[in-house]
Write a protein that holds these residues in place. Sequence first.
Motif, PDB file in Angstrom:
ATOM      1  N   LEU A   1       0.852  -1.183   0.000  1.00  0.00           N
ATOM      2  CA  LEU A   1       0.000   0.000   0.000  1.00  0.00           C
ATOM      3  C   LEU A   1       0.892   1.239   0.000  1.00  0.00           C
ATOM      4  CD1 LEU A   1      -2.644  -0.992   2.718  1.00  0.00           C
ATOM      5  CD2 LEU A   1      -2.753  -1.363   0.245  1.00  0.00           C
ATOM      6  N   ASN A   2       0.990   1.875  -1.148  1.00  0.00           N
ATOM      7  CA  ASN A   2       1.724   3.132  -1.247  1.00  0.00           C
ATOM      8  C   ASN A   2       0.704   4.244  -1.056  1.00  0.00           C
ATOM      9  OD1 ASN A   2       4.296   1.977  -1.930  1.00  0.00           O
ATOM     10  ND2 ASN A   2       3.418   1.498  -3.917  1.00  0.00           N
ATOM     11  N   VAL A   3       0.812   4.925   0.079  1.00  0.00           N
ATOM     12  CA  VAL A   3      -0.173   5.948   0.434  1.00  0.00           C
ATOM     13  C   VAL A   3       0.436   7.326   0.258  1.00  0.00           C
ATOM     14  CG1 VAL A   3      -1.625   6.862   2.289  1.00  0.00           C
ATOM     15  CG2 VAL A   3      -1.321   4.389   2.041  1.00  0.00           C
ATOM     16  N   THR A   4      -0.289   8.179  -0.439  1.00  0.00           N
ATOM     17  CA  THR A   4       0.108   9.568  -0.618  1.00  0.00           C
ATOM     18  C   THR A   4      -0.919  10.431   0.104  1.00  0.00           C
ATOM     19  OG1 THR A   4       0.994   9.039  -2.800  1.00  0.00           O
ATOM     20  CG2 THR A   4       0.612  11.376  -2.308  1.00  0.00           C
TER      21      THR A   4
ATOM     22  N   TYR B   1      -2.728   0.512  -4.292  1.00  0.00           N
ATOM     23  CA  TYR B   1      -2.725  -0.905  -3.903  1.00  0.00           C
ATOM     24  C   TYR B   1      -1.996  -1.670  -4.999  1.00  0.00           C
ATOM     25  CZ  TYR B   1      -4.798  -5.624  -3.813  1.00  0.00           C
ATOM     26  OH  TYR B   1      -5.002  -6.975  -3.812  1.00  0.00           O
ATOM     27  N   VAL B   2      -0.993  -2.464  -4.602  1.00  0.00           N
ATOM     28  CA  VAL B   2      -0.236  -3.243  -5.571  1.00  0.00           C
ATOM     29  C   VAL B   2      -0.171  -4.684  -5.081  1.00  0.00           C
ATOM     30  CG1 VAL B   2       1.972  -3.504  -6.785  1.00  0.00           C
ATOM     31  CG2 VAL B   2       1.176  -1.215  -6.123  1.00  0.00           C
ATOM     32  N   SER B   3      -0.752  -5.593  -5.881  1.00  0.00           N
ATOM     33  CA  SER B   3      -0.722  -7.012  -5.531  1.00  0.00           C
ATOM     34  C   SER B   3      -1.090  -7.860  -6.740  1.00  0.00           C
ATOM     35  CB  SER B   3      -1.700  -7.313  -4.394  1.00  0.00           C
ATOM     36  OG  SER B   3      -1.725  -8.703  -4.123  1.00  0.00           O
ATOM     37  N   VAL B   4      -0.333  -8.932  -6.941  1.00  0.00           N
ATOM     38  CA  VAL B   4      -0.659  -9.869  -8.011  1.00  0.00           C
ATOM     39  C   VAL B   4      -1.959 -10.600  -7.712  1.00  0.00           C
ATOM     40  CG1 VAL B   4       1.734 -10.182  -8.751  1.00  0.00           C
ATOM     41  CG2 VAL B   4       0.768 -11.702  -7.015  1.00  0.00           C
TER      42      VAL B   4
ATOM     43  N   GLY C   1      -7.492  -5.105 -10.667  1.00  0.00           N
ATOM     44  CA  GLY C   1      -6.184  -5.050 -11.305  1.00  0.00           C
ATOM     45  C   GLY C   1      -5.067  -5.280 -10.298  1.00  0.00           C
ATOM     46  N   GLU C   2      -3.855  -5.459 -10.809  1.00  0.00           N
ATOM     47  CA  GLU C   2      -2.699  -5.608  -9.915  1.00  0.00           C
ATOM     48  C   GLU C   2      -2.348  -4.282  -9.250  1.00  0.00           C
ATOM     49  OE1 GLU C   2       0.805  -7.589 -11.339  1.00  0.00           O
ATOM     50  OE2 GLU C   2      -0.376  -9.138 -12.332  1.00  0.00           O
ATOM     51  N   HIS C   3      -2.709  -3.192  -9.890  1.00  0.00           N
ATOM     52  CA  HIS C   3      -2.473  -1.860  -9.336  1.00  0.00           C
ATOM     53  C   HIS C   3      -3.824  -1.154  -9.317  1.00  0.00           C
ATOM     54  CE1 HIS C   3      -0.030   2.123  -9.390  1.00  0.00           C
ATOM     55  NE2 HIS C   3      -1.165   2.266  -8.750  1.00  0.00           N
ATOM     56  N   VAL C   4      -4.274  -0.818  -8.133  1.00  0.00           N
ATOM     57  CA  VAL C   4      -5.563  -0.147  -7.977  1.00  0.00           C
ATOM     58  C   VAL C   4      -5.323   1.150  -7.219  1.00  0.00           C
ATOM     59  CG1 VAL C   4      -7.896  -0.312  -7.022  1.00  0.00           C
ATOM     60  CG2 VAL C   4      -6.770  -2.371  -7.907  1.00  0.00           C
TER      61      VAL C   4
END
Length: 181
Positions: free
Chosen positions: A118-121, A132-135, A169-172
């Motif tokens: 979780l890359n939060v800005t 959100y990044v996950s396969v 998706g893998e990136h949301v």
Amino acid sequence: MHGTIFTLLKRYVQTQYDHSTWVNLLEASGLSATDFNHKNVYPDEHLYRLVGEAATMTGLSADELHEKFGEYLVPDLMYMYQKLVKPEWTTLDMIEHTENTMHRQVRAEHAGNTPPVLNVTRLSSDELFIDYVSVRRMGALAVGIVRGLAKYYDEADQIEVEPTTSENGEHVRIRVRRVSR
């Protein structure tokens, strides 16, 4: 996938429906002999099969089920990680610190634990973006967890959650903001 997720999924199905629904779901998924242990890690495919069969049984989409389950998870997750949560945090603070607190702990507990990144800005005190990044492609679960956090912090009527990309998706990208009502 961590066994705790399966244990909580079982409880979710049993409380929303009943025990026989859980048994039927396991059988339809080809997992009838599986007894999930919260200390083990299981193939992601098990969860995909369970959710897929649940979608067929309920007529809801997999994304809708993930969101509902995500909301349901929050009280248990907050209980499990209460020692990492600061009492002054709000919904947005909790989201901002999840990666470096709860997810770090989850990864440290077992090498097989792979929560999403979780890359939060943080844009302001009232708005942030979650990348959100996950396969696993379970962004809808993250959306549900955010909604569950807003309920947990008694801010549900003030927090807007808006996926700005496809939830599977893998990136949301998810926009979360506090609004006045």
